[in-house]
Write an enzyme that holds these catalytic residues in place. Structure first.
Site, PDB file in Angstrom:
ATOM      1  CE  LYS A  14      53.912  38.433  28.221  1.00 47.41           C
ATOM      2  NZ  LYS A  14      55.075  39.310  28.522  1.00 47.41           N
ATOM      3  NE  ARG A  88      50.606  44.263  28.322  1.00 45.28           N
ATOM      4  CZ  ARG A  88      51.239  43.633  27.335  1.00 45.28           C
ATOM      5  NH1 ARG A  88      50.605  42.788  26.557  1.00 45.28           N
ATOM      6  NH2 ARG A  88      52.515  43.853  27.112  1.00 45.28           N
ATOM      7  NE  ARG A 127      60.821  42.305  22.253  1.00 45.76           N
ATOM      8  CZ  ARG A 127      59.910  42.172  23.231  1.00 45.76           C
ATOM      9  NH1 ARG A 127      59.321  40.996  23.436  1.00 45.76           N
ATOM     10  NH2 ARG A 127      59.577  43.198  23.983  1.00 45.76           N
ATOM     11  NE  ARG A 160      57.712  44.959  20.478  1.00 44.29           N
ATOM     12  CZ  ARG A 160      57.091  44.240  21.411  1.00 44.29           C
ATOM     13  NH1 ARG A 160      57.102  42.907  21.327  1.00 44.29           N
ATOM     14  NH2 ARG A 160      56.462  44.805  22.411  1.00 44.29           N
ATOM     15  NE  ARG A 171      57.003  47.424  26.230  1.00 44.57           N
ATOM     16  CZ  ARG A 171      57.774  46.596  25.538  1.00 44.57           C
ATOM     17  NH1 ARG A 171      58.922  47.000  25.055  1.00 44.57           N
ATOM     18  NH2 ARG A 171      57.377  45.365  25.337  1.00 44.57           N
TER      19      ARG A 171
HETATM   20  P1  ADP Z   1      57.613  38.666  25.793  1.00 42.49           P
HETATM   21  O1  ADP Z   1      56.680  38.062  24.762  1.00 42.49           O
HETATM   22  O2  ADP Z   1      57.349  38.162  27.172  1.00 42.49           O
HETATM   23  O3  ADP Z   1      57.664  40.181  25.741  1.00 42.49           O
HETATM   24  P2  ADP Z   1      59.736  37.573  24.086  1.00 42.49           P
HETATM   25  O4  ADP Z   1      59.345  36.138  23.939  1.00 42.49           O
HETATM   26  O5  ADP Z   1      59.516  38.473  22.916  1.00 42.49           O
HETATM   27  O6  ADP Z   1      59.080  38.195  25.444  1.00 42.49           O
HETATM   28  O7  ADP Z   1      61.272  37.595  24.510  1.00 42.49           O
HETATM   29  C1  ADP Z   1      61.960  38.820  24.776  1.00 42.49           C
HETATM   30  C2  ADP Z   1      63.381  38.732  24.220  1.00 42.49           C
HETATM   31  O8  ADP Z   1      64.123  37.768  24.958  1.00 42.49           O
HETATM   32  C3  ADP Z   1      63.464  38.286  22.763  1.00 42.49           C
HETATM   33  O9  ADP Z   1      64.531  38.972  22.142  1.00 42.49           O
HETATM   34  C4  ADP Z   1      63.736  36.790  22.849  1.00 42.49           C
HETATM   35  O10 ADP Z   1      64.484  36.335  21.712  1.00 42.49           O
HETATM   36  C5  ADP Z   1      64.566  36.707  24.112  1.00 42.49           C
HETATM   37  N1  ADP Z   1      64.309  35.477  24.887  1.00 42.49           N
HETATM   38  C6  ADP Z   1      63.118  34.851  25.050  1.00 42.49           C
HETATM   39  N2  ADP Z   1      63.241  33.766  25.842  1.00 42.49           N
HETATM   40  C7  ADP Z   1      64.561  33.719  26.215  1.00 42.49           C
HETATM   41  C8  ADP Z   1      65.335  32.838  27.029  1.00 42.49           C
HETATM   42  N3  ADP Z   1      64.769  31.793  27.653  1.00 42.49           N
HETATM   43  N4  ADP Z   1      66.645  33.094  27.167  1.00 42.49           N
HETATM   44  C9  ADP Z   1      67.219  34.152  26.559  1.00 42.49           C
HETATM   45  N5  ADP Z   1      66.558  35.029  25.768  1.00 42.49           N
HETATM   46  C10 ADP Z   1      65.238  34.819  25.598  1.00 42.49           C
HETATM   47  P1  AMP Z   2      53.545  43.024  23.737  1.00 40.59           P
HETATM   48  O1  AMP Z   2      53.765  42.592  22.326  1.00 40.59           O
HETATM   49  O2  AMP Z   2      52.746  42.036  24.537  1.00 40.59           O
HETATM   50  O3  AMP Z   2      54.824  43.444  24.422  1.00 40.59           O
HETATM   51  O4  AMP Z   2      52.635  44.330  23.663  1.00 40.59           O
HETATM   52  C1  AMP Z   2      53.090  45.517  23.048  1.00 40.59           C
HETATM   53  C2  AMP Z   2      52.174  46.670  23.400  1.00 40.59           C
HETATM   54  O5  AMP Z   2      50.853  46.426  22.885  1.00 40.59           O
HETATM   55  C3  AMP Z   2      51.958  46.926  24.891  1.00 40.59           C
HETATM   56  O6  AMP Z   2      52.983  47.721  25.466  1.00 40.59           O
HETATM   57  C4  AMP Z   2      50.618  47.660  24.877  1.00 40.59           C
HETATM   58  O7  AMP Z   2      50.761  49.005  24.438  1.00 40.59           O
HETATM   59  C5  AMP Z   2      49.859  46.914  23.768  1.00 40.59           C
HETATM   60  N1  AMP Z   2      49.105  45.758  24.305  1.00 40.59           N
HETATM   61  C6  AMP Z   2      49.288  44.440  24.001  1.00 40.59           C
HETATM   62  N2  AMP Z   2      48.417  43.672  24.656  1.00 40.59           N
HETATM   63  C7  AMP Z   2      47.651  44.521  25.402  1.00 40.59           C
HETATM   64  C8  AMP Z   2      46.595  44.327  26.330  1.00 40.59           C
HETATM   65  N3  AMP Z   2      46.121  43.096  26.623  1.00 40.59           N
HETATM   66  N4  AMP Z   2      46.052  45.418  26.921  1.00 40.59           N
HETATM   67  C9  AMP Z   2      46.498  46.660  26.642  1.00 40.59           C
HETATM   68  N5  AMP Z   2      47.509  46.907  25.792  1.00 40.59           N
HETATM   69  C10 AMP Z   2      48.083  45.853  25.176  1.00 40.59           C
END
Ligand code: ADP
Ligand code: AMP
Length: 214
Positions: A14, A88, A127, A160, A171
């Site tokens: 995302k 969420r 990541r 992270r 998660r």
């Molecule tokens: P989210 O915001 O949904 O948690 P991220 O955008 O942070 O996900 O992506 C999760 C991991 O996957 C990151 O390490 C990112 O670099 C990698 N990633 C994101 N999109 C792709 C893709 N289309 N193909 C391969 N790896 C990806």
């Molecule tokens: P994310 O960066 O979206 O993966 O979020 C990391 C962490 O932040 C999650 O696992 C939750 O602990 C917290 N978090 C982010 N967004 C929300 C939300 N909308 N509601 C509750 N917790 C959140």
């Protein structure tokens, strides 16, 4: 206010696609996860409270989330927002609907990023983020030019705390228990659009833009 939502499990991509879309569409990227990590870094009260939930992979309480989102929206009642990782819970989705109704805005579309569990785990475990600017990489899929160093500002790349393998599994369970019901919530409103998101980020971006007519 005009808004779209990027919905999907943690690791679906995302944030990555949002960073692309913010350059190619008028939508600003609003990530509650990024806002919470910034609050932790700043040592604010919200950050301090949020950290214990985040480190375990649990959701931060709705009241705290609605507080930070509300503050952001009030600054720009006519803004165009792309929510990433929000809402969420059903409670957050209902409160968002109320805010949108109150300020006369519109929720245009909800994009569900569809990715298998194995790929989600691989994406989260690999990541890496820049300690200073938060830019997101993947150790194999989307590596930086120089290992361990951010392309944007030269900051060190770190994992992270909630991307450690034991927290990642929790998660995904939390997503199933507390967030997945939003799929039917938005389906019922005729807003849901599913995107197969196992290919490149550019491919996902293209599909979302096509659906938005942008
Ligand atoms: P989210 O915001 O949904 O948690 P991220 O955008 O942070 O996900 O992506 C999760 C991991 O996957 C990151 O390490 C990112 O670099 C990698 N990633 C994101 N999109 C792709 C893709 N289309 N193909 C391969 N790896 C990806
Ligand atoms: P994310 O960066 O979206 O993966 O979020 C990391 C962490 O932040 C999650 O696992 C939750 O602990 C917290 N978090 C982010 N967004 C929300 C939300 N909308 N509601 C509750 N917790 C959140």
């Amino acid at each position: 206010m005009d808004a779209i939502v990027l919905l999907g499990p943690p690791g679906a991509g995302k944030g990555t696609v949002a960073e692309m879309l913010k350059k190619s569409t008028p939508y600003q990227h609003v990530s509650t996860g990024d806002m919470l990590r910034a609050a932790i870094k700043a040592g604010s009260e919200v950050g301090l409270k949020a950290k214990s939930y985040m480190d375990k992979g649990e959701l931060v309480p709705d009241a705290a989330i609605m507080g930070i989102v509300g503050e952001r929206l009030e600054k720009e009642p006519n803004g165009r927002f792309m929510f990433d990782g929000f809402p969420r819970t059903n409670e957050q989705a209902e409160l968002l609907d109320k805010v949108i109704e109150r300020i006369g805005g519109k929720l245009r579309r909800v994009f569900l990023l569809d990715v298998s569990r194995a790929v989600l785990i691989d994406r989260m475990c690999g990541r890496r983020i820049c300690k200073t600017c938060g830019a997101v990489y993947h150790e194999r899929n989307i590596p930086p030019k120089k290992a361990g160093i951010c392309d944007v500002d030269g900051g060190p790349l770190v994992q992270r705390p909630d991307d450690k393998e034991d927290v990642v599994a929790n998660r995904l369970d939390v997503y199933q228990r507390q967030t997945a019901s939003l799929i039917s919530y938005y389906e019922g409103k005729g807003l849901l659009y599913r995107v197969a998101a196992e290919k490149s980020g550019a491919e996902t971006e293209k599909r979302i833009r096509a659906e938005l007519g942008l």
